[in-house]
Scaffold this active site. Structure first.
Site, PDB file in Angstrom:
ATOM      1  N   ALA A  11      15.781  10.679  24.861  1.00 35.19           N
ATOM      2  CA  ALA A  11      16.552  11.921  24.703  1.00 35.19           C
ATOM      3  C   ALA A  11      15.916  13.103  24.971  1.00 35.19           C
ATOM      4  O   ALA A  11      16.658  13.998  24.844  1.00 35.19           O
ATOM      5  CB  ALA A  11      17.739  11.889  23.480  1.00 35.19           C
ATOM      6  N   GLY A  14      15.290  14.253  30.956  1.00 35.65           N
ATOM      7  CA  GLY A  14      16.147  13.655  31.997  1.00 35.65           C
ATOM      8  C   GLY A  14      17.399  13.042  31.775  1.00 35.65           C
ATOM      9  O   GLY A  14      18.389  13.557  30.988  1.00 35.65           O
ATOM     10  N   ARG A  35       9.418  10.869  21.356  1.00 36.12           N
ATOM     11  CA  ARG A  35       8.386  11.037  20.641  1.00 36.12           C
ATOM     12  C   ARG A  35       8.161  12.544  20.482  1.00 36.12           C
ATOM     13  O   ARG A  35       7.474  12.881  19.678  1.00 36.12           O
ATOM     14  CB  ARG A  35       6.985  10.670  21.495  1.00 36.12           C
ATOM     15  CG  ARG A  35       6.965   9.127  21.646  1.00 36.12           C
ATOM     16  CD  ARG A  35       6.004   8.711  22.623  1.00 36.12           C
ATOM     17  NE  ARG A  35       6.317   9.116  23.874  1.00 36.12           N
ATOM     18  CZ  ARG A  35       5.697   8.802  24.876  1.00 36.12           C
ATOM     19  NH1 ARG A  35       4.431   8.363  24.754  1.00 36.12           N
ATOM     20  NH2 ARG A  35       6.140   9.526  26.100  1.00 36.12           N
ATOM     21  N   ARG A  36       8.716  13.544  21.610  1.00 33.90           N
ATOM     22  CA  ARG A  36       8.488  15.030  21.087  1.00 33.90           C
ATOM     23  C   ARG A  36       9.432  15.422  20.498  1.00 33.90           C
ATOM     24  O   ARG A  36      10.441  15.916  20.853  1.00 33.90           O
ATOM     25  CB  ARG A  36       8.416  15.294  22.825  1.00 33.90           C
ATOM     26  CG  ARG A  36       7.327  15.060  23.629  1.00 33.90           C
ATOM     27  CD  ARG A  36       7.403  15.452  25.177  1.00 33.90           C
ATOM     28  NE  ARG A  36       8.356  14.431  25.770  1.00 33.90           N
ATOM     29  CZ  ARG A  36       8.627  14.593  27.064  1.00 33.90           C
ATOM     30  NH1 ARG A  36       7.951  15.449  27.804  1.00 33.90           N
ATOM     31  NH2 ARG A  36       9.019  13.814  27.676  1.00 33.90           N
ATOM     32  N   TYR A 152       6.026  -1.555  38.086  1.00 37.53           N
ATOM     33  CA  TYR A 152       7.171  -1.075  37.404  1.00 37.53           C
ATOM     34  C   TYR A 152       8.370  -1.790  37.833  1.00 37.53           C
ATOM     35  O   TYR A 152       9.494  -1.906  37.133  1.00 37.53           O
ATOM     36  CB  TYR A 152       7.363   0.353  38.177  1.00 37.53           C
ATOM     37  CG  TYR A 152       8.434   1.150  37.756  1.00 37.53           C
ATOM     38  CD1 TYR A 152       8.888   1.760  36.495  1.00 37.53           C
ATOM     39  CD2 TYR A 152       9.349   1.471  38.689  1.00 37.53           C
ATOM     40  CE1 TYR A 152       9.816   2.344  36.089  1.00 37.53           C
ATOM     41  CE2 TYR A 152      10.693   2.011  38.465  1.00 37.53           C
ATOM     42  CZ  TYR A 152      10.651   2.667  37.117  1.00 37.53           C
ATOM     43  OH  TYR A 152      12.091   3.127  36.577  1.00 37.53           O
ATOM     44  N   LEU A 184      17.033   7.356  43.209  1.00 37.24           N
ATOM     45  CA  LEU A 184      16.183   8.631  42.758  1.00 37.24           C
ATOM     46  C   LEU A 184      16.944   9.658  42.033  1.00 37.24           C
ATOM     47  O   LEU A 184      17.939  10.096  42.766  1.00 37.24           O
ATOM     48  CB  LEU A 184      15.666   9.042  44.065  1.00 37.24           C
ATOM     49  CG  LEU A 184      14.655   8.138  44.844  1.00 37.24           C
ATOM     50  CD1 LEU A 184      14.566   8.246  46.406  1.00 37.24           C
ATOM     51  CD2 LEU A 184      13.186   8.338  44.523  1.00 37.24           C
ATOM     52  N   THR A 187      14.175  13.963  37.722  1.00 40.97           N
ATOM     53  CA  THR A 187      13.709  14.056  36.286  1.00 40.97           C
ATOM     54  C   THR A 187      12.161  14.461  36.114  1.00 40.97           C
ATOM     55  O   THR A 187      11.731  14.562  37.129  1.00 40.97           O
ATOM     56  CB  THR A 187      14.187  12.966  35.527  1.00 40.97           C
ATOM     57  OG1 THR A 187      13.431  11.922  35.940  1.00 40.97           O
ATOM     58  CG2 THR A 187      15.606  12.804  35.658  1.00 40.97           C
ATOM     59  N   PHE A 189      10.432  12.170  35.550  1.00 39.39           N
ATOM     60  CA  PHE A 189       9.905  10.801  35.910  1.00 39.39           C
ATOM     61  C   PHE A 189       8.658  10.655  36.850  1.00 39.39           C
ATOM     62  O   PHE A 189       7.769  10.092  36.598  1.00 39.39           O
ATOM     63  CB  PHE A 189      10.958   9.904  36.689  1.00 39.39           C
ATOM     64  CG  PHE A 189      10.838   8.450  37.070  1.00 39.39           C
ATOM     65  CD1 PHE A 189      10.853   7.651  36.367  1.00 39.39           C
ATOM     66  CD2 PHE A 189      10.318   8.232  38.482  1.00 39.39           C
ATOM     67  CE1 PHE A 189      10.512   6.201  36.675  1.00 39.39           C
ATOM     68  CE2 PHE A 189      10.027   6.984  38.574  1.00 39.39           C
ATOM     69  CZ  PHE A 189      10.042   5.949  37.986  1.00 39.39           C
TER      70      PHE A 189
HETATM   71  P1  NDP Z   1      11.772  11.313  31.782  1.00 39.24           P
HETATM   72  O1  NDP Z   1      10.436  11.183  32.170  1.00 39.24           O
HETATM   73  O2  NDP Z   1      12.439  12.564  32.391  1.00 39.24           O
HETATM   74  O3  NDP Z   1      12.362  10.757  30.740  1.00 39.24           O
HETATM   75  C1  NDP Z   1      11.867   9.846  29.959  1.00 39.24           C
HETATM   76  C2  NDP Z   1      12.211   9.616  28.457  1.00 39.24           C
HETATM   77  O4  NDP Z   1      11.765   8.464  28.066  1.00 39.24           O
HETATM   78  C3  NDP Z   1      11.599  10.579  27.713  1.00 39.24           C
HETATM   79  O5  NDP Z   1      12.690  11.275  26.946  1.00 39.24           O
HETATM   80  C4  NDP Z   1      10.595  10.155  26.891  1.00 39.24           C
HETATM   81  O6  NDP Z   1      10.482  10.811  25.446  1.00 39.24           O
HETATM   82  C5  NDP Z   1      10.997   8.554  26.912  1.00 39.24           C
HETATM   83  N1  NDP Z   1       9.914   7.866  26.469  1.00 39.24           N
HETATM   84  C6  NDP Z   1       8.980   7.446  27.503  1.00 39.24           C
HETATM   85  N2  NDP Z   1       7.952   6.763  26.919  1.00 39.24           N
HETATM   86  C7  NDP Z   1       8.414   6.674  25.643  1.00 39.24           C
HETATM   87  C8  NDP Z   1       7.861   6.111  24.489  1.00 39.24           C
HETATM   88  N3  NDP Z   1       6.683   5.316  24.468  1.00 39.24           N
HETATM   89  N4  NDP Z   1       8.429   5.936  22.999  1.00 39.24           N
HETATM   90  C9  NDP Z   1       9.522   6.567  23.227  1.00 39.24           C
HETATM   91  N5  NDP Z   1      10.304   7.280  24.101  1.00 39.24           N
HETATM   92  C10 NDP Z   1       9.656   7.149  25.411  1.00 39.24           C
HETATM   93  O7  NDP Z   1      12.541  10.108  33.285  1.00 39.24           O
HETATM   94  P2  NDP Z   1      13.959   9.824  33.315  1.00 39.24           P
HETATM   95  O8  NDP Z   1      15.056  10.505  32.631  1.00 39.24           O
HETATM   96  O9  NDP Z   1      14.139   9.762  34.888  1.00 39.24           O
HETATM   97  O10 NDP Z   1      13.810   8.080  32.945  1.00 39.24           O
HETATM   98  C11 NDP Z   1      14.850   7.595  31.998  1.00 39.24           C
HETATM   99  C12 NDP Z   1      15.048   6.116  32.170  1.00 39.24           C
HETATM  100  O11 NDP Z   1      15.754   6.009  33.799  1.00 39.24           O
HETATM  101  C13 NDP Z   1      13.763   5.515  32.394  1.00 39.24           C
HETATM  102  O12 NDP Z   1      14.267   4.065  32.087  1.00 39.24           O
HETATM  103  C14 NDP Z   1      13.643   5.070  33.846  1.00 39.24           C
HETATM  104  O13 NDP Z   1      12.839   4.006  34.082  1.00 39.24           O
HETATM  105  C15 NDP Z   1      15.062   5.236  34.540  1.00 39.24           C
HETATM  106  N6  NDP Z   1      15.165   5.651  35.910  1.00 39.24           N
HETATM  107  C16 NDP Z   1      14.658   6.530  36.341  1.00 39.24           C
HETATM  108  C17 NDP Z   1      15.110   7.029  37.798  1.00 39.24           C
HETATM  109  C18 NDP Z   1      14.551   8.189  38.283  1.00 39.24           C
HETATM  110  O14 NDP Z   1      14.711   8.190  39.671  1.00 39.24           O
HETATM  111  N7  NDP Z   1      14.326   9.250  37.452  1.00 39.24           N
HETATM  112  C19 NDP Z   1      15.525   6.023  38.483  1.00 39.24           C
HETATM  113  C20 NDP Z   1      15.971   5.007  37.928  1.00 39.24           C
HETATM  114  C21 NDP Z   1      15.683   4.718  36.639  1.00 39.24           C
HETATM  115  P3  NDP Z   1       8.995  11.101  25.001  1.00 39.24           P
HETATM  116  O15 NDP Z   1       7.941  11.456  26.099  1.00 39.24           O
HETATM  117  O16 NDP Z   1       9.453  12.491  23.988  1.00 39.24           O
HETATM  118  O17 NDP Z   1       8.774   9.963  23.866  1.00 39.24           O
HETATM  119  C1  8X3 Z   2      13.141   5.143  39.546  1.00 39.63           C
HETATM  120  C2  8X3 Z   2      13.324   4.900  40.795  1.00 39.63           C
HETATM  121  O1  8X3 Z   2      12.722   4.050  43.461  1.00 39.63           O
HETATM  122  O2  8X3 Z   2      11.286   5.761  41.991  1.00 39.63           O
HETATM  123  O3  8X3 Z   2      13.300   3.976  38.802  1.00 39.63           O
HETATM  124  O4  8X3 Z   2      11.401   3.403  41.451  1.00 39.63           O
HETATM  125  S1  8X3 Z   2      12.139   4.312  41.737  1.00 39.63           S
END
Ligand code: NDP
Ligand code: 8X3
Length: 252
Positions: A11, A14, A35-36, A152, A184, A187, A189
């Site tokens: 949370a 993204g 974690r942050r 991934y 896509l 965020t 990501f």
């Molecule tokens: P962000 O990088 O913006 O957010 C990722 C979140 O995951 C952060 O809040 C981070 O918190 C948390 N996180 C990562 N590693 C850890 C850890 N080891 N322990 C606890 N928390 C962790 O990416 P998104 O919002 O895009 O990603 C969220 C989800 O959506 C993921 O599962 C991603 O695979 C999925 N997704 C994303 C897409 C995209 O295109 N962006 C598309 C499809 C799926 P912190 O670093 O503070 O711990």
């Molecule tokens: C994140 C979307 O297409 O970069 O899950 O893998 S993609």
């Protein structure tokens, strides 16, 4: 009776942050995780008035941290109605022959084992109460594979398999299990995937209109607020410019 409680992993950024805020706007009290810690503290200030908010700081890779953080919740936070398993990310984008072992460990440990550790800690309360909802954030990468996506994609295929398995195992308890699989979304990501290299990350979202975190949060809220007899079991959501995991209409 108070609001229902939602537990959102990832949370701090993204999709997870947008889900925490959107669920709060829709009457949930929020347990936000990541974690942050500073970001989790700041998120409290963005919460709508009247919503109860708390946060837990843990790394989903560490099962002891996960278990002790969740078991330390006070009584008022224990009856969690909704778990959003969102924490996750990609590390690297390399062909299998040159992929980095630490990147592979990170993706399997966070996206798969982390989701399992959090679920393991929260499901017993749901089975005991014979109610609850779990939304797993998968990906189009869990439905298809793409060049260099290897580990991934495997981790997100595992999320898809676990979602379908959880739905079977938790069916006798009336617990809803849902998978939301975005394409896509703009965020942090890609910044994480490319290890902070913005020159590599930002073009991923250029030349077309990508999804925003709020687009996914809207769907999470919709899924979580369906009537008791309705489950959005499996939802793939793409930007209109994206046809599948490899075809994106860009005007660059
Ligand atoms: P962000 O990088 O913006 O957010 C990722 C979140 O995951 C952060 O809040 C981070 O918190 C948390 N996180 C990562 N590693 C850890 C850890 N080891 N322990 C606890 N928390 C962790 O990416 P998104 O919002 O895009 O990603 C969220 C989800 O959506 C993921 O599962 C991603 O695979 C999925 N997704 C994303 C897409 C995209 O295109 N962006 C598309 C499809 C799926 P912190 O670093 O503070 O711990
Ligand atoms: C994140 C979307 O297409 O970069 O899950 O893998 S993609």
């Amino acid at each position: 009776m108070g609001n229902k409680i939602a537990f959102v992993t990832g949370a701090t950024s993204g999709i997870g942050k947008a889900c925490a805020l959107a669920l709060a706007e829709n009457g949930y009290d929020i347990i936000a995780c990541g974690r942050r810690e500073e970001r989790l503290q700041n998120l409290q200030e963005e919460m709508p008035a009247g919503v109860k908010y708390t946060y837990l700081v843990f790394d989903v890779r560490d099962k002891i941290e996960v278990t002790s953080a969740i078991s330390g919740l006070s009584e008022e936070w224990k009856d969690i109605d909704l778990l959003v398993n969102n924490a996750g990310n990609a590390h690297g984008l390399e062909p299998i022959q040159t992929g980095d072992l630490d990147d592979w460990d990170a993706m399997i440990d966070i996206n798969v084992k982390g989701l399992l550790y959090v679920s393991k800690a929260l499901i017993p309360g749901m089975t005991e109460r014979r109610s609850g909802q779990i939304i797993n954030i998968g990906s189009i990468a869990g439905k298809e594979v793409y060049p260099n996506g290897n580990v991934y994609c495997a981790s997100k295929h595992a999320v898809d398999a676990l979602t379908r398995s959880m739905r079977i195992d938790l069916n006798p308890y009336g617990i809803k299990v849902m998978g939301i699989h975005p394409g896509l979304v703009e965020t942090e990501f890609s910044l994480v995937r490319f290890k902070g290299n913005a020159e590599k990350a930002s073009p991923v979202y250029k030349g077309y209109e990508p999804l925003q975190a709020l687009d996914i949060a809207d769907i999470v809220v919709f899924a979580a607020t369906r009537p008791a007899h309705v489950v959005l079991a499996d939802v793939v959501v793409l930007p209109t410019a994206q046809a599948n995991s490899t075809i994106v209409m860009k005007d660059l």
